[in-house]
Design an enzyme around this catalytic site. Structure first.
Site, PDB file in Angstrom:
ATOM      1  N   ARG A 105      -0.919  -9.599  -0.359  1.00 38.01           N
ATOM      2  CA  ARG A 105      -2.127  -9.352  -1.160  1.00 38.01           C
ATOM      3  C   ARG A 105      -1.682  -9.034  -2.583  1.00 38.01           C
ATOM      4  NH1 ARG A 105      -5.617  -5.211  -2.791  1.00 38.01           N
ATOM      5  NH2 ARG A 105      -7.834  -5.694  -2.595  1.00 38.01           N
TER       6      ARG A 105
ATOM      7  N   LYS B 265       1.201  -1.182  -7.306  1.00 41.17           N
ATOM      8  CA  LYS B 265       0.901   0.157  -6.808  1.00 41.17           C
ATOM      9  C   LYS B 265       1.787   1.225  -7.432  1.00 41.17           C
ATOM     10  CE  LYS B 265      -1.604  -0.945  -2.628  1.00 41.17           C
ATOM     11  NZ  LYS B 265      -1.701  -0.845  -1.156  1.00 41.17           N
TER      12      LYS B 265
END
Length: 281
Positions: free
Chosen positions: A248, A204
């Site tokens: 995840r 991210k």
């Protein structure tokens, strides 16, 4: 949880697996690399992304879920739409991973209740196209996120979803600045409200900003994996004061290696170092 993006525009691997055959092959490779769950999604939630039509999302995810579930994989559907969740469970998914926590389509809570699927509710404030306009957290990001997740838990319970089917996600990167993400990671135990936690930090933007070059340019998406692996090891060793039910990730093998290191460090098994609990789905 291995990520299977059946999309043309996801921030990390958009377009690489947008064909069902490639997505299925990718899911099988993630299983071989040690994934416990495959998270199949047909809608990109990167900042600024536009939503696909309902039929587009269904066409993307249903064939992939059917094939992977037929292989015996434990499959999660990454969707905000009730109809997609229902069709996905029919196709073999046992987990509904809703980044909106039921705010985008409240009927998705009824699907979770009626099907008995495990329901993952993420902290969310707005769709991707506008979410970064909602990054104010008066009183601090940790107590505000905890309070907003508590509101979602109340709605989920009211729909009839049992507590042992609820998983929470702090929503790293969604309506949050980089410093918000780090603060949440340091205080996961406070935002989890006693529920199992799913954490999705893989590749991210806040990791890219941490690794920015001398000119302030964030590290490209494809070059952030090592930072994410380091974060996995820290989480498995106890960062944040909470057991993390699931991570995840995109590169399952690398993160499995990090869990093995953390397990050796803490003296636990790799599964326990990850905070993973067996949850009947």
């Amino acid at each position: 949880m291995g990520v299977v993006n059946v999309t043309p525009d996801s921030f990390s691997d958009g377009g690489r697996y947008d064909d069902p055959e490639r997505a299925i092959a990718h899911g099988r490779q993630l299983l071989a690399d040690g994934a416990d769950i495959l998270d199949v999604g047909g809608e990109s939630t990167r900042p600024g992304a536009t939503r696909p039509l309902l039929e587009e999302e269904l066409d993307r995810v249903v064939p992939v879920i059917e094939a992977l579930a037929a292989d015996g994989a434990r499959v999660s559907v990454d969707t905000m739409r009730a109809e997609v969740a229902a069709r996905a469970v029919e196709a073999g998914a046992s987990i509904v991973n809703d980044v909106s926590g039921g705010l985008a389509d409240p009927a998705i809570l009824d699907v979770a209740a009626q099907t008995g699927a495990t329901y993952v509710a993420m902290h969310w404030r707005a769709h991707s196209a506008t979410m970064q306009q909602f990054t104010e957290y008066d009183g601090g990001v940790v107590p505000v996120v905890a309070a907003e997740l508590a509101q979602r838990v109340a709605a989920i319970r009211a729909a009839g979803v049992a507590d042992d089917r609820i998983v929470l996600d702090p929503g790293l990167g969604f309506a949050k600045l980089a410093e918000h993400n780090w603060e949440l990671l340091r205080h996961l135990g406070e935002v989890g409200l006693g529920f199992p936690l799913l954490v999705g930090a893989s590749r991210k933007t806040f990791l890219g900003r941490l690794l920015a070059d001398a000119h302030g340019e964030p590290r490209p998406v494809g070059e952030r994996e090592a930072a994410g692996v380091a974060l996995t090891a820290l989480l498995a060793a106890g960062l944040g004061g909470a057991d993390v039910w699931c991570l995840r990730v995109h590169d399952v093998r690398a993160h499995r290696d990090a869990l093995a290191v953390a397990a050796q460090w803490t003296g636990h098994t790799a599964d326990r170092a990850a905070g993973r609990e067996e949850r009947d789905a």
